[in-house]
Design a protein around this motif. Structure first.
Motif, short mmCIF file in Angstrom:
data_model
loop_
_atom_site.label_atom_id
_atom_site.label_comp_id
_atom_site.label_asym_id
_atom_site.label_seq_id
_atom_site.Cartn_x
_atom_site.Cartn_y
_atom_site.Cartn_z
N GLU A 683 0.96 -1.05 -0.14
CA GLU A 683 0.01 -0.06 0.11
C GLU A 683 0.80 1.34 -0.19
OE1 GLU A 683 -1.97 3.49 1.23
OE2 GLU A 683 -0.70 2.28 2.89
N GLN A 684 2.00 1.30 0.81
CA GLN A 684 2.91 2.39 0.89
C GLN A 684 3.68 2.53 -0.53
OE1 GLN A 684 4.95 3.26 4.70
NE2 GLN A 684 4.16 1.30 5.28
N SER A 685 3.99 1.26 -1.00
CA SER A 685 4.53 1.47 -2.36
C SER A 685 3.70 2.07 -3.40
CB SER A 685 4.94 -0.04 -2.69
OG SER A 685 5.69 -0.65 -1.94
N LEU A 686 2.49 1.58 -3.29
CA LEU A 686 1.44 2.47 -4.27
C LEU A 686 1.43 3.55 -4.17
CD1 LEU A 686 -1.54 -0.32 -4.22
CD2 LEU A 686 0.33 0.00 -6.09
N ARG A 687 1.46 4.21 -2.71
CA ARG A 687 1.19 5.72 -2.73
C ARG A 687 2.74 6.37 -3.18
NH1 ARG A 687 0.52 7.05 3.29
NH2 ARG A 687 0.21 4.84 3.62
N LEU A 688 3.83 5.67 -2.96
CA LEU A 688 4.75 6.39 -3.41
C LEU A 688 4.93 6.29 -5.01
CD1 LEU A 688 7.85 4.47 -1.29
CD2 LEU A 688 7.39 7.04 -1.53
N LEU A 689 4.52 5.41 -5.79
CA LEU A 689 4.33 5.22 -7.12
C LEU A 689 3.32 5.98 -7.88
CD1 LEU A 689 4.68 1.53 -7.44
CD2 LEU A 689 6.18 3.18 -8.44
N HIS A 690 2.08 6.50 -7.00
CA HIS A 690 1.00 7.23 -7.50
C HIS A 690 1.20 8.47 -8.56
CE1 HIS A 690 -2.27 9.96 -7.56
NE2 HIS A 690 -3.04 8.94 -8.16
N PRO A 691 2.20 9.27 -8.10
CA PRO A 691 2.30 10.55 -8.94
C PRO A 691 2.93 10.16 -10.28
CG PRO A 691 3.50 10.98 -6.78
CD PRO A 691 2.85 9.37 -6.86
N PHE A 692 3.61 8.93 -10.21
CA PHE A 692 3.93 8.69 -11.62
C PHE A 692 2.91 7.65 -12.46
CE2 PHE A 692 7.69 9.64 -9.37
CZ PHE A 692 8.56 10.40 -10.25
N MET A 693 2.30 6.95 -11.62
CA MET A 693 1.51 5.83 -12.42
C MET A 693 0.02 5.82 -11.64
SD MET A 693 4.14 2.74 -12.13
CE MET A 693 3.48 1.91 -13.78
N PRO A 694 -0.83 7.03 -12.19
CA PRO A 694 -1.98 7.25 -11.35
C PRO A 694 -3.19 6.29 -11.30
CG PRO A 694 -1.63 8.94 -13.06
CD PRO A 694 -0.32 8.12 -13.02
N TYR A 695 -2.95 5.67 -12.59
CA TYR A 695 -4.53 5.11 -12.74
C TYR A 695 -4.11 3.60 -12.25
CZ TYR A 695 -5.89 8.43 -16.35
OH TYR A 695 -6.26 9.44 -16.96
N LEU A 696 -2.91 2.84 -12.60
CA LEU A 696 -2.78 1.67 -11.80
C LEU A 696 -2.96 1.57 -10.37
CD1 LEU A 696 -1.49 -1.32 -11.85
CD2 LEU A 696 0.73 -0.23 -12.15
N THR A 697 -2.15 2.67 -9.73
CA THR A 697 -2.01 2.88 -8.37
C THR A 697 -3.50 2.80 -7.73
OG1 THR A 697 -1.41 5.05 -8.41
CG2 THR A 697 0.40 3.34 -8.34
N GLU A 698 -4.30 3.81 -8.34
CA GLU A 698 -5.68 4.01 -7.86
C GLU A 698 -6.44 2.78 -7.81
OE1 GLU A 698 -7.23 5.94 -5.92
OE2 GLU A 698 -8.84 6.95 -6.61
N GLU A 699 -6.40 2.18 -9.01
CA GLU A 699 -6.93 0.88 -9.48
C GLU A 699 -6.66 -0.12 -8.10
OE1 GLU A 699 -9.38 0.53 -11.64
OE2 GLU A 699 -9.53 -1.52 -11.46
N LEU A 700 -5.73 -0.31 -7.91
CA LEU A 700 -5.05 -1.19 -7.20
C LEU A 700 -5.57 -0.75 -5.43
CD1 LEU A 700 -1.78 -2.56 -8.46
CD2 LEU A 700 -3.99 -3.84 -8.42
N TRP A 701 -5.27 0.35 -5.53
CA TRP A 701 -5.45 0.88 -3.89
C TRP A 701 -6.77 0.71 -3.39
CZ3 TRP A 701 -7.43 5.19 -1.13
CH2 TRP A 701 -6.81 5.55 -0.02
N GLN A 702 -7.52 0.96 -4.40
CA GLN A 702 -9.20 0.81 -3.94
C GLN A 702 -9.70 -0.40 -3.78
OE1 GLN A 702 -10.92 3.31 -3.53
NE2 GLN A 702 -9.97 5.05 -4.56
N ARG A 703 -8.73 -1.69 -4.33
CA ARG A 703 -9.02 -2.76 -4.00
C ARG A 703 -8.65 -3.37 -2.79
NH1 ARG A 703 -9.60 -6.05 -9.42
NH2 ARG A 703 -9.71 -4.44 -11.05
N LEU A 704 -7.58 -2.98 -2.09
CA LEU A 704 -6.87 -3.26 -1.04
C LEU A 704 -7.95 -3.26 0.40
CD1 LEU A 704 -3.38 -1.75 -1.10
CD2 LEU A 704 -4.02 -3.99 -2.09
N PRO A 705 -7.66 -4.44 0.99
CA PRO A 705 -8.50 -4.35 2.17
C PRO A 705 -7.81 -3.74 3.31
CG PRO A 705 -7.38 -6.46 1.99
CD PRO A 705 -6.85 -5.69 0.81
N VAL A 706 -7.80 -2.37 3.21
CA VAL A 706 -6.96 -1.40 4.06
C VAL A 706 -8.18 -0.30 4.38
CG1 VAL A 706 -4.75 -1.94 3.59
CG2 VAL A 706 -6.19 -0.09 2.40
N GLN A 707 -7.91 0.29 5.68
CA GLN A 707 -8.71 1.31 6.01
C GLN A 707 -8.67 2.56 5.14
OE1 GLN A 707 -9.64 1.73 10.16
NE2 GLN A 707 -9.06 -0.48 10.40
N HIS A 708 -9.15 2.84 4.15
CA HIS A 708 -8.51 3.79 3.07
C HIS A 708 -8.68 5.15 3.89
CE1 HIS A 708 -9.64 0.57 0.42
NE2 HIS A 708 -8.66 0.96 -0.47
#
Length: 895
Positions: A683-708
């Motif tokens: 999850e933290q890696s996705l956040r680190l990557l988000h500025p570069f890869m906005p679509y992929l990271t959002e798509e995955l982040w939304q699916r993670l079973p975390v307390q968004h």
RNA sequence: GCCCGCUUGGCUCAGCGGUAGAGCACUCGCUUCACACGCGAGGGGUCAGAAGUUCGAAUCUUCUAGCGGGCACCA
């Protein structure tokens, strides 16, 4: 179970999020509810309304979006303001062409109808690029979108014009200018294209009036001789000194013209004598000024000869006239010779027509006082700061130093009409509006200046006009000066420098702190991409083929150096996107029970397993590196950092090391915690990557079973969770653990060496081996506590030895720190192969130790090099010696 | 003409004073329960050439060559 495809489909993710982000207002600074939030702002260089997305845009927008998203996630009140430029000449050309298809010219319509037509055109075709920008994922605030012809910006233009005029910085004057006979307008020096041209140099003989002979001049444009009013020579040229002041008879025209002396003339070139045509050559114009020469205009605005050229020439095209002049001079035996000659020719940047220098009444802007402001700012405050500083700071300041007045009027219909009115066709009244002009003039018998302003005049105001200037708006107070300007190098003069000058003049602050100049994407042969060459790559096609996120990574890693386009590169980032997708897929497939753990790394960090301490250290160092590199606009570096952290550290090691616990069939607190930890790092890696890869990271982040919602940055608490507004990971120094990294390095080294033995000895993948480890007491615990992981990754049974004998039939390796590894291979080992393998190792070490010995044996080195360096080499020498000894023993054992 | 940049493994590029790096390509082995857009193990470069500074240079200086770019009033 969760159903996730094995291959990442970028299109789907791209369709899923942008609209939602935009509609939810995530791009607007108002989403930030922290009244004390720091501010980050960028104005987008406004693309031409006639344009469509090209690589340069995609490149710049990627970088701007990376910074914007990064700052937004870091809690800044963030504005990226988009807009378009009306692009005077380009757009007028476009619409004129459209009219031509209907058999019409703009004059058939008249000015008002034509302008209407352009607006309609803009409505219909203009701004396609805006939707293409959406496709890029650019997080711009569309609610603040601007267009240079909007009323508020037009008002800013008029205000600026009036103020500069009142200060005497704008004036109207009669000067020689660059004229485009096709577009029927004047151009500024910066809009002139200089192209090498193969042509001829004609040597013409001009007879003396007194019949005592003649003087020969050289010219590339014989037709202009009809307008000659002098011949110039260098005052120090001994050949001609006695002729200065002598009168010549201009052939064909039979006009009497003098020989004058002027320093401009280079004695070495041509004949050392120059024909002077003040009305049709910028240099001759200046010579004319110095010597008070008559200006005879023989060419008109359509590049045809005028009446002044005489009845035989009047009406002829300039090139026809050239032929006729040459013909006539030849007949008069005054054409001495013609030689081939290559020279630079001036063309219209837009339509490529050969320009005609003409004397004409235009509006100009005096640049010296503005230039001085910019130079002072650079020298005193180092603003704006160019990145890279070399060469752009010098390019910028050199240009400023040699700046000449700016021709700001254009004979176009599309643009900001100059706010000047004429009373009785002569007196000039400059005002913000017709009403104000009427008031100033005391009459309403006024006609407005027909000319419009150079497109770049309004662009020059962009960083503050778009924020509301001349009103004192809140936006202006909040977002000006902007944080950084990201642009290509070709508009440093046209645009960047002018924004700095107007910004300093009207806002008393530089418009941006930094200027990041991007590299250029070249074609595979190293050529610039251009429409005319047809070698451009359409970013939209690349998006379709490889996905937006992969393309963005490719473009970000171009950085500030020119780079040849390589589809392979995009492909490898496409693969990276897929890697992320699958890593997430694995985590999700093994996430059951993880949601019961809220703080996966809670408690004493020291009590965590090695691989957990290690990945936390790597993660935090990565966050630290990313922050540093983004601060330096090192886009290439950040991409590398993120790529290797995610692929090498997270996928290759952390996931693999976690597998034993995570994939356990039975539910257990240990398994759930391990799963939660894995998810947390992902999850933290996705956040680190988000500025570069906005679509992929959002798509995955939304699916993670975390307390968004808990992951949102506090400035955005309460909004519908999105990774866009999640908190950007920052380095927690407490989690940087060099000891863990060192231990982990040992484990990795061990595993790699055993794998190497397996490969070199051709051990079947499924075959179990035994891994005997012996070494100094302090390095062994790392192997002991991680033996389960080592066994899993080497398919070997780990035995930590206490001085027991190693079977002779073993493959061996010596690790750093004196650790020895042996893999007993009774019946499988080929002693020759093994001896050769070890000998190769030994050779490597010998080579290195040889070098080191030489260096350490050099008294100068030991005396002059820093102590730490010397110690470092000595330590390395000791280490090598230790390994060599061990290798020797191993070799001996094999013999 | 003046100024600037680039020249690192087959390709595209990092590194910019202390033992040559990445991705792709290449070789070998793998359908190992996330991924063959993958996994594991390898091979490959006297960092364009020359001279210099330095204990030490791909990294600093100068020159040369090739490529690219900017500026310029040589008719």
């Amino acid at each position: 179970m969760i159903d996730i495809p094995k291959t990442y489909d970028p299109k789907q993710a791209e369709q899923n999020h942008y609209e939602r982000w935009e509609a939810a207002g995530f791009f607007a600074p108002e989403i930030n509810k922290d009244p004390n939030a720091p501010v980050f702002s960028i104005v987008m260089p406004p693309p031409n309304v006639t344009g469509s997305l090209h690589m340069g845009h995609a490149l710049q927008h990627t970088m701007m979006d990376v910074l914007t998203r990064y700052k937004r996630m870091s809690g800044f009140r963030t504005l990226w303001l988009p807009g378009m430029d009306h692009a005077g000449i380009s757009t007028q050309l476009m619409v004129t062409r459209q009219l031509k298809k209907e058999g019409l010219t703009r004059h058939d319509l008249g000015r008002e109808k034509f302008e209407e037509r352009v607006w309609n055109w803009k409505q219909e075709y203009g701004g396609q690029i805006l939707n293409q920008i959406r496709r890029e994922g650019a997080s711009v605030d569309w609610s603040r979108e601007q267009f240079t012809m909007n009323e508020n910006l037009s008002r800013a233009v008029r205000e600026c014009f009036v103020r500069l005029y009142d200060e005497g910085l704008i004036y109207r004057g009669n000067r020689i200018v660059n004229w485009c006979p096709n577009d029927q307008t004047v151009l500024s020096d910066l809009e002139v294209l200089r192209e090498p041209q193969k042509g001829k140099l004609y040597y013409l003989r001009y007879p003396f009036k007194d019949g005592t002979g003649s003087i020969t001049v050289a010219t590339t444009r014989p037709e202009t001789m009809l307008g000659d009013t002098a011949v110039a020579v260098n005052p120090d040229d001994e050949r001609y000194q006695s002729l200065i002041g002598k009168i010549l008879v201009l052939p064909i025209m039979n006009r009497e013209i003098p020989i004058v002396a002027d320093d401009f003339v280079e004695s070495e070139f041509g004949t050392g004598a120059v024909k002077v045509t003040p009305a049709h050559d910028p240099n001759d114009y200046e010579i004319g000024e110095r010597h008070n020469l008559e200006q005879v205009a023989v060419i008109d605005q359509y590049a045809r000869m005028t009446e002044a050229a005489g009845p035989e020439f009047a009406g002829l095209d300039r090139y026809q006239a050239r032929e006729l002049v040459v013909e006539k001079l030849e007949a008069l035996e005054l054409l001495e010779k013609v030689v081939d000659y290559e020279f630079a020719i001036s063309k219209c940047e837009r339509c490529k027509t050969v320009l005609e220098p003409l004397i004409s009444t235009q509006w100009f802007c005096r640049m010296e006082p503005l230039r001085d402001l910019a130079l002072a700012k650079l020298r005193e405050d180092g603003k704006p700061q160019f990145v890279p500083a070399v060469p752009y700071e010098k390019v910028y300041s050199d240009w400023l130093e040699n700046l000449r007045d700016w021709t700001i009027s254009r004979q176009l219909w599309w643009g900001h009409q100059i706010p000047a009115w004429y009373k009785n066709d002569s007196e000039v009244i400059v005002a913000r509006s017709r009403e104000e002009a009427v008031e100033k003039a005391g009459t309403d018998q006024l006609t407005q200046e027909q000319d419009v302003l150079d497109t770049w005049f309004s662009s020059a105001l962009w960083p503050f006009s778009t924020l509301g200037w001349p009103e004192k708006t809140e936006d202006l107070a909040t977002f000006y000066p902007t944080s950084v300007l990201i642009t290509a190098r070709d508009i440093i003069f046209l645009w960047v420098s002018r924004m700095v000058m107007t910004g300093l003049k009207f806002m008393s602050r530089e418009p941006f702190a930094d200027v990041y100049v991007t590299g250029t994407v070249l074609d595979k042969h190293g050529q610039r991409m251009s429409k005319t060459k047809g070698n451009g790559i359409d970013p939209l096609e690349v998006f379709d083929k490889y996905g937006v996120d992969a393309t963005r990574l490719t473009l970000a890693s171009v950085g500030s150096t020119d780079t040849r386009w390589s589809e392979r590169q995009v492909e490898s980032y496409r693969n990276f996107a897929n890697k992320i997708w699958n890593a997430a897929r694995f985590c999700l497939l093994n996430s059951g029970g993880a949601e019961t753990v809220t703080e996966p790394f809670a408690g004493d960090a020291a009590s965590l397993p090695l691989h957990d301490r290690w990945i936390l250290s790597r993660l935090n160092k990565t966050a630290r590196d990313v922050e540093r590199q983004l601060g330096q606009y090192d886009f290439h570096g950040v991409v590398q950092t993120l790529y290797h952290f995610f692929w090498d550290d997270f996928c290759d090691w952390y996931i693999e090391l976690s597998k034993a616990t995570i994939t356990s069939e039975t539910d257990s607190p240990e398994r759930n915690i391990a799963r939660a930890r894995l998810l947390s790092v992902l999850e933290q890696s996705l956040r680190l990557l988000h500025p570069f890869m906005p679509y992929l990271t959002e798509e995955l982040w939304q699916r993670l079973p975390v307390q968004h919602s808990r992951l949102l940055h506090q400035a955005y608490s309460g909004v519908e969770p999105t990774i866009m507004l999640a908190s950007y990971p920052h380095c927690d120094d407490a989690l940087v653990d060099d000891r863990a990294e060192a231990d982990m390095d040992s484990v990795i080294e061990l595993i790699s060496r055993v794998r190497n033995i397996r490969a070199e000895m051709s051990i079947k993948p499924g075959e179990q081996v035994t891994v005997l480890i012996r070494g100094l007491r302090q390095v062994l615990p790392a192997f002991e506590t991680n033996s389960a992981q080592i066994e899993r990754l080497t398919r070997g049974k780990v035995v930590i030895q206490d001085g027991q004998e190693v079977p002779r039939a073993s493959a061996r390796a010596v690790l750093s720190g004196g650790v020895e590894v042996a893999v007993p291979l009774e019946g499988l080992i080929d002693f020759d192969v093994e001896r050769a393998r070890l000998s190769k190792e030994k050779e490597k070490l010998e080579k290195e130790s040889g070098k080191l010995a030489t260096q350490l044996g050099n008294a100068d080195f030991v005396a002059r090099a820093p102590v730490e360096k010397v110690d470092e080499l000595r330590a390395r020498m000791t280490e090598i010696a230790r390994q060599q000894t061990a290798l020797d023993q191993n070799l001996e054992a094999l013999s």
